[in-house]
Enzyme design. Sequence first.
Site, PDB file in Angstrom:
ATOM      1  N   SER A   1       0.875  -1.163   0.000  1.00  0.00           N
ATOM      2  CA  SER A   1       0.000   0.000   0.000  1.00  0.00           C
ATOM      3  C   SER A   1       0.909   1.209   0.000  1.00  0.00           C
ATOM      4  O   SER A   1       1.818   1.305   0.834  1.00  0.00           O
ATOM      5  CB  SER A   1      -0.874  -0.019   1.255  1.00  0.00           C
TER       6      SER A   1
ATOM      7  N   ARG B   1     -36.293 -30.898 -23.706  1.00  0.00           N
ATOM      8  CA  ARG B   1     -35.324 -29.778 -23.654  1.00  0.00           C
ATOM      9  C   ARG B   1     -35.875 -28.692 -22.752  1.00  0.00           C
ATOM     10  O   ARG B   1     -37.027 -28.283 -22.907  1.00  0.00           O
ATOM     11  CB  ARG B   1     -35.055 -29.191 -25.042  1.00  0.00           C
TER      12      ARG B   1
END
Lengths: 448, 448, 448, 448
Positions: D276, D315
């Site tokens: 950082s 399906r």
Amino acid sequence: MTTETGGLFSGLFARGPAAAATADRAVLQALLDVELALMRALVICRLAPAEAAEELGAIADASAFDLVELGCETGTQGTPVPGLLAALRARLPETARAHLHMGATSQDVLDSALMLVSYRALEPLVADLDRAAAAAAALAERHRDTLMPGRTLLQQALPVTFGLKAAGWLAILEDAGHELAQVREQTLALQFGGAVGTLAALGDHGAEVGQALAIELGLPLPPLPWHTNRLRPARLAGTLGAVLGAAAKVARDIVLLAQTEVAEVAEGGSAGRGGSSAMPHKRNPVGAIAVLACAGQAPGLVATVLGAMAQEHERGAGSWQSEWEPLLALLRLAGSAAAALAETLTGLRVDAVKMRADLELAGAAIMSESLVTALTPALGRSAAQELVRGAAAEAERSGCGLDAVLFDSEPALAALGADGVRRALEPERYLGMAQTLIDRALTRRGAP
Amino acid sequence: MTTETGGLFSGLFARGPAAAATADRAVLQALLDVELALMRALVICRLAPAEAAEELGAIADASAFDLVELGCETGTQGTPVPGLLAALRARLPETARAHLHMGATSQDVLDSALMLVSYRALEPLVADLDRAAAAAAALAERHRDTLMPGRTLLQQALPVTFGLKAAGWLAILEDAGHELAQVREQTLALQFGGAVGTLAALGDHGAEVGQALAIELGLPLPPLPWHTNRLRPARLAGTLGAVLGAAAKVARDIVLLAQTEVAEVAEGGSAGRGGSSAMPHKRNPVGAIAVLACAGQAPGLVATVLGAMAQEHERGAGSWQSEWEPLLALLRLAGSAAAALAETLTGLRVDAVKMRADLELAGAAIMSESLVTALTPALGRSAAQELVRGAAAEAERSGCGLDAVLFDSEPALAALGADGVRRALEPERYLGMAQTLIDRALTRRGAP
Amino acid sequence: MTTETGGLFSGLFARGPAAAATADRAVLQALLDVELALMRALVICRLAPAEAAEELGAIADASAFDLVELGCETGTQGTPVPGLLAALRARLPETARAHLHMGATSQDVLDSALMLVSYRALEPLVADLDRAAAAAAALAERHRDTLMPGRTLLQQALPVTFGLKAAGWLAILEDAGHELAQVREQTLALQFGGAVGTLAALGDHGAEVGQALAIELGLPLPPLPWHTNRLRPARLAGTLGAVLGAAAKVARDIVLLAQTEVAEVAEGGSAGRGGSSAMPHKRNPVGAIAVLACAGQAPGLVATVLGAMAQEHERGAGSWQSEWEPLLALLRLAGSAAAALAETLTGLRVDAVKMRADLELAGAAIMSESLVTALTPALGRSAAQELVRGAAAEAERSGCGLDAVLFDSEPALAALGADGVRRALEPERYLGMAQTLIDRALTRRGAP
Amino acid sequence: MTTETGGLFSGLFARGPAAAATADRAVLQALLDVELALMRALVICRLAPAEAAEELGAIADASAFDLVELGCETGTQGTPVPGLLAALRARLPETARAHLHMGATSQDVLDSALMLVSYRALEPLVADLDRAAAAAAALAERHRDTLMPGRTLLQQALPVTFGLKAAGWLAILEDAGHELAQVREQTLALQFGGAVGTLAALGDHGAEVGQALAIELGLPLPPLPWHTNRLRPARLAGTLGAVLGAAAKVARDIVLLAQTEVAEVAEGGSAGRGGSSAMPHKRNPVGAIAVLACAGQAPGLVATVLGAMAQEHERGAGSWQSEWEPLLALLRLAGSAAAALAETLTGLRVDAVKMRADLELAGAAIMSESLVTALTPALGRSAAQELVRGAAAEAERSGCGLDAVLFDSEPALAALGADGVRRALEPERYLGMAQTLIDRALTRRGAP
């Protein structure tokens, strides 16, 4: 599945009054309350004689019915309502029997009963959230100056105060409670539409009976029936999920702060609570763990309710039915979590000395950003960052502390003077808006 | 939460023997069974005198304990085990008391008990899946030539037979049952590691006691304790979720086939089942709906168990605890679904006449692909597709049927002759591998 | 993961303007917008010179950055912000470089950017929901008298009108859109707190800069930073999940009504849409299927966001990061579903003749409840139910129709006369509140 | 949605070779591979001329197609296959064009392509899991004697060694990898059934073409098509979810051990990684956080796949389509997590000194169970527990340490002697089966 009596895990997952309000017996009572309210509405609208309501009122007591038998019938009919009606008819005189359930469909009764159960459970739930928020507010006030490390990604980052952390807990618990109270008033509603939502069996009296029924039950009358418009259950479930997530955020912090190596807080409570016979030194944060255990179940349950929204035509074939258990479970778990959290926060023991000690664990490194901020006016931000980065590297290499390196640094001393460096290293001077934010959180609570 | 007795929805969600095996009382019995098995293992390893096991055996009966009280203690301690141990100690003579629970940690007992509950519940569950599969097999055999429309995206596509559809049901139920049986034999296992997995309290006897305990309980001994390695619960949950999904596929087909407009199947059962007093013409497919209602809850519950896997260090703080309810619920719901599906498939009424009628609903259009296939040798695939597409458009425009158009089509007649066109329009001639696939499904079942 | 360009499935899952607003490039632009707005706020508060904002403004264009490179850096740093800052610094003159990102933490920028993306995406999303609602309103008006069967558990139950069904669609879509618009205005908010929420790096200027930044971005300034108070993302996600569930309810109805055997509606659209080359008779309801395919993914994504709420201390370690993809996916999928549904409803073809025919499918049986209602004044409710149940059974046994049985029934004729029986058999007379409910739904829409 | 190029978050969520194998372009290539393999199978079965395969092979290259255009067509047709076929036909000579896609349905191609993508992605995924396991094995071996506190519920409990913890990591990673390898070999399979599963368009050649196609693609030929039998996707998803959960367990431990206050491990890597700029002292465990961020998304995605299992008839209408994105996302996220974890474990820095120091943090209290165990032979277990519990209380009250209290305790000295007490206080003597368990984990790895 909800239980009539406390089950084996009830102390974790069926704790407190909100949870109790979701037990099987309470759901059954709500079903009876709906049937009775409907009968009274029919009487009010002169569609049934007054004695019908009296006769039904005399027997509409959940404790007199056999849950096993009713539960069995649910399998044959697809909802518990037909079985309950049969049991009622077997006990009712002719007048009430003839008017029982008139105009309604099973889903009207069950949906309205679940709304009623929710309405009843949310009151103590909101109250327990408020108890937890009150305890957080007290901590925020008491510890507004108690320094501790702020932690991001579980790494110490910059100083905060424990009061600020507690103010964050206060804010999330209050926001969650507020959202839930709103759902209680605005989302819960009567279901009443008859078999396909037209109330055709009531002829011209549908609207009138609906209105009377809504008043009887104390539930708002929605513009349309919502048999397959499931935004209400979805909103209820989503908000309960968020409440559990909010409680879990607080609990997560507590569990982390209670770690042996951190030991900045501990749960209170009687001896033996959270203890271990073999390891007497342990003080398990069982309250916070209970909250996490409840909350861990929430996302999946919310997903189930959302996943059930695509309900077929005028009544869902399986999807509607799959809502019942998760909704009751969410109420039960949120109630348990709120009760556990209120207790945990109320009794929380805070070790301010350990907090301060942890703040100094990394030496002055935690003050790096403060130093950059202090040096910027003199050096510009880039040079200031460069200087501190260099000093930090030097401190790590030499092992002699960032403060020592800085007190040796000519550019730092030139920019700030020794006093300025010292001030930049004091955590209590680098808290930014902490006090303002604590005040905001506390003030909001005071506000209506 | 599991129930001791049937709850209000038990006919839907706690149906059949597998569900019963997950009730609170059954979990309590499993806890007692683990403690007793441990005592016997200690005796075998000469770490406790034989009388300790006898003394414990004399009182290790779940019906003698107060679930409400135990449930309450779960809240104080975080698991039901310490409360149960206290209740046992209060009843045991000194010898057993001194050796009770020796070497074990609460998680050993609870994890092993849940494995035991699973082991016991999976037996009837697999059996009910097999009953359902057997019923599907019978339908596949009986209806191997019963023509019906195959449907994709809920539109009629090409002809199939109901036997082929039932063979698909058979395949998925059998595959699911096989996977579950595998989990029962390979995934369930003893948990035994002591407080941090080292069994340190047993000195040099850890391995030996573990082995004896595994044999006593009939659960495999895993190479390492799995206190925070949760692949076993994850696999168990995932497979139960898949089983519920498999059952739901079959139930979805049944609900769709039972629609008033389709009416190709109906659920059997006594009068009154799935009926409606106000609408006597209804025959609700309540069995299939029950399956869907159970299965709808599964994905969220599986997600909870998976979401609990990242457990901290040597014992999870909240995550482990959040597994208990979903695992038991999955067993209960899968058991209910299997029981309901077995019943539904066994009593299923099939309307072969309506199936055939539905096949002819769209006239010859459903045979378009068959016509293309038949015309291809003579015309080539592209020209064949073109011809049929044109004929279909003409049929739609004129409203006189694809068959009529084709019997008027010179190129079609030239290619196939009138007989050839007729044959290409017969659905029973356009079933491809249907018989082979039915045979495969039936043969697989016959195989060991 | 969001895409820059349309992916392989984009027509289903990244359709319409809301979905486009969530692409990677749009998120990157939002990140740049936040950094630029911060710089402008610093300028306004005299913490940076005006030229810094000008310099940054000149390059804050997402199309000029390399997503692959930035994406790579995200892995090294844990968020895309440090990589973006590095890329900006490499392009900026010294003044802007020195003031870039001052006071902010990565999470401030990313959270605010995601709020901005949401704010931008929700506008077209709400508009598309409104288009869908408008189409439903038109159907409700046009078909307010179009009779069709109401269906519960996928069985025909009682008559409704298609207008009433469409009014239900209108109601759910409008309610969902209203909830989403509320979230847009009330839930989305600026994130700005610096590394640990105190804005310490801004000294006394934190509040002032925050205010200016909120105005610049057009996002409300919340009382406290919400780095680990995740009620906002949870509410956003939950509402998007509910919106998708609402869309799915409508789509489910359409798919069911479009079944070959029902064929009461069909999707419009150009030739080829939803067609099949091999099966030219098929007209797949691809719009409704797209909605269902989007909505099917929502519950799991909402669960992820809820499951991420227990974030550690001042910044979550993994939990925060796991929110990003699901939030963007929910926006994208809700946007796609709203776009597809608006299109589907606008072009929907309604077959009123088939609806009427389906209503008569079960003969007069669907009017059973109507007959009971009509007979009740004369016979009392119990006797009326008994009579109709008997007649229905007789009709089923004899196969000659419930109407015929009733016209032969002396008690029925005595109670109602032949005309009364005839009236009780007319579905248009048994629609209860249908017109009132349609009016309510339409009126609500007109209301502000 | 999968991406062609790295998106903004790709370093976290699309990392490593397995993730790359799931990009849109890779899915498109798999679709082309399936169509080409089918053409070759037709050639082999003499249903198409050899040149058809050559012609198709010449253009079956994903990089030559426009993803945006194809993606758009997916919306019109419901799958990407028809659009791809149209694009192929536009480029193919007549011979190949006439035989393209013969016998297949869109779902055959897309399901098989997703299986192919999975097959390809699982290879590097399993390899990365193995790299991670190898690194864990090295840690287990190297640190088999490195003492550290075992922690339950995040409280120190009893001593373990870091080697034992690493052996636990090894075990879970290896088990997960093994399960995944099994899925790769046994669960993935060809999909080939034609429009309704009968392969009717291939006449008598269905079985033969299927066999040839399976060989071409290197995917097993299942006994029946599985268009709506979704156990395969469910198993794949569930196992990927478990793999991500396994990786998350290891990552959770690392993040906790890397906390500033614990600091027993740190991630390695180049300077800047996980750093950082404002807080140079931070060393964020970004690798472990990346794993957690990936894994946090898994349960919801698995739930989606399970929730899609109830697919309609031949399906699914929406359910099938909702599987595609989550399956690809699970592969991508599991691949990213495995890659990140392998890197993290390989570079992990272990601080044995800090581990030892943490073990002594609670003084001798952590040895309480050891003392009970040691005292039991002389005093009996109950009296031993009583003595240690009293000593612990005394130590807490007086603040002078459990060891000091015990060296002052006459009964303790009488039972064990001073040396015995000392031995009972040595953590290295109270590790139970730790070495055995490490050996087991390492040996298993060596085994085939």
